[in-house]
Design a protein around this motif. Structure first.
Motif, short mmCIF file in Angstrom:
data_model
loop_
_atom_site.label_atom_id
_atom_site.label_comp_id
_atom_site.label_asym_id
_atom_site.label_seq_id
_atom_site.Cartn_x
_atom_site.Cartn_y
_atom_site.Cartn_z
N ILE A 165 -10.77 -38.24 8.77
CA ILE A 165 -12.13 -38.69 9.04
C ILE A 165 -12.12 -40.05 9.73
N THR A 166 -11.29 -40.96 9.28
CA THR A 166 -11.29 -42.31 9.83
C THR A 166 -10.23 -42.54 10.88
N SER A 167 -9.45 -41.53 11.22
CA SER A 167 -8.40 -41.73 12.22
C SER A 167 -8.99 -41.66 13.62
N PHE A 168 -8.28 -42.21 14.56
CA PHE A 168 -8.72 -42.24 15.94
C PHE A 168 -7.93 -41.23 16.75
N PRO A 169 -8.53 -40.67 17.78
CA PRO A 169 -7.79 -39.71 18.60
C PRO A 169 -6.63 -40.41 19.31
N PRO A 170 -5.56 -39.68 19.57
CA PRO A 170 -4.43 -40.31 20.26
C PRO A 170 -4.84 -40.77 21.65
N THR A 171 -4.30 -41.89 22.06
CA THR A 171 -4.60 -42.42 23.39
C THR A 171 -3.34 -42.41 24.24
N GLU A 172 -3.53 -42.49 25.52
CA GLU A 172 -2.39 -42.56 26.44
C GLU A 172 -1.72 -43.92 26.29
N PRO A 173 -0.41 -43.97 26.30
CA PRO A 173 0.27 -45.27 26.23
C PRO A 173 -0.03 -46.08 27.49
N LYS A 174 -0.20 -47.38 27.30
CA LYS A 174 -0.51 -48.27 28.42
C LYS A 174 0.71 -49.11 28.74
N LEU A 175 0.90 -49.34 30.01
CA LEU A 175 2.02 -50.17 30.42
C LEU A 175 1.75 -51.63 30.08
N CYS A 176 2.82 -52.38 29.94
CA CYS A 176 2.75 -53.80 29.62
C CYS A 176 1.93 -54.54 30.67
N ASN A 177 1.10 -55.49 30.23
CA ASN A 177 0.28 -56.27 31.15
C ASN A 177 1.10 -57.15 32.08
N ASN A 178 2.35 -57.45 31.75
CA ASN A 178 3.21 -58.25 32.62
C ASN A 178 3.83 -57.43 33.74
N GLY A 179 3.68 -56.12 33.69
CA GLY A 179 4.21 -55.27 34.74
C GLY A 179 5.71 -55.05 34.67
N CYS A 180 6.30 -55.20 33.51
CA CYS A 180 7.75 -55.06 33.37
C CYS A 180 8.19 -53.60 33.33
N GLY A 181 7.27 -52.67 33.13
CA GLY A 181 7.61 -51.26 33.11
C GLY A 181 7.68 -50.65 31.72
N PHE A 182 7.72 -51.49 30.70
CA PHE A 182 7.70 -50.99 29.32
C PHE A 182 6.26 -50.76 28.89
N PHE A 183 6.08 -50.12 27.74
CA PHE A 183 4.73 -49.86 27.24
C PHE A 183 4.26 -51.02 26.36
N GLY A 184 3.00 -51.38 26.52
CA GLY A 184 2.41 -52.44 25.74
C GLY A 184 1.75 -51.92 24.48
N SER A 185 1.38 -52.84 23.62
CA SER A 185 0.73 -52.49 22.37
C SER A 185 -0.55 -53.32 22.23
N PRO A 186 -1.66 -52.69 21.82
CA PRO A 186 -2.89 -53.47 21.64
C PRO A 186 -2.71 -54.61 20.65
N SER A 187 -1.87 -54.45 19.65
CA SER A 187 -1.65 -55.53 18.68
C SER A 187 -0.89 -56.70 19.29
N ASN A 188 -0.26 -56.48 20.45
CA ASN A 188 0.48 -57.54 21.14
C ASN A 188 -0.21 -57.91 22.45
N MET A 189 -1.54 -57.81 22.50
CA MET A 189 -2.32 -58.12 23.70
C MET A 189 -1.88 -57.26 24.88
N ASN A 190 -1.55 -56.02 24.62
CA ASN A 190 -1.09 -55.04 25.62
C ASN A 190 0.19 -55.48 26.32
N LEU A 191 1.00 -56.25 25.63
CA LEU A 191 2.32 -56.62 26.13
C LEU A 191 3.36 -55.82 25.37
N CYS A 192 4.52 -55.60 25.99
CA CYS A 192 5.62 -54.97 25.26
C CYS A 192 6.20 -56.01 24.30
#
Length: 71
Positions: free
Chosen positions: A37-64
Motif C-alpha cells: 500500500i505504501t510502496s512506490f512504483p519502481p522508477t528508471e535509474p538515473k545517471l549521476c548528475n556529474n556525468g560520470c556514467g554511473f547511476f545516481g541516487s536520490p539520497s545522494n543528490m542524484n550523484l553516484c
C-alpha cells in the motif's frame, strides 16, 4: 501419534501441529496489494548528475557514491 517435545512444553501430535500452523497462517497471510500500500512504483535509474556514467541516487543528490564522497 506424538511427534516430539520441545524443552518443558507438552508433547504435540501431528494434527495439533498442523492445526496450529494453519491457524497462524490465516492470521498473517496478506495479499500483494495489502503489503504494498505504501510502496512506490519502481522508477528508471538515473545517471549521476556529474556525468560520470554511473547511476545516481536520490539520497545522494542524484550523484553516484563516488562523486558524492568527493564533495
Amino acid at each position: 501419534m506424538i511427534i516430539g517435545t520441545c524443552g518443558n512444553l507438552p508433547p504435540v501430535t501431528i494434527i495439533e501441529s498442523t492445526q496450529r500452523f494453519e491457524k497462524a497462517k490465516k492470521g498473517t497471510t496478506r495479499s500483494y496489494e495489502q503489503n504494498n500500500i505504501t510502496s512506490f512504483p519502481p522508477t528508471e535509474p538515473k545517471l549521476c548528475n556529474n556525468g560520470c556514467g554511473f547511476f545516481g541516487s536520490p539520497s545522494n543528490m542524484n550523484l553516484c557514491s563516488k562523486c558524492y564522497r568527493s564533495l
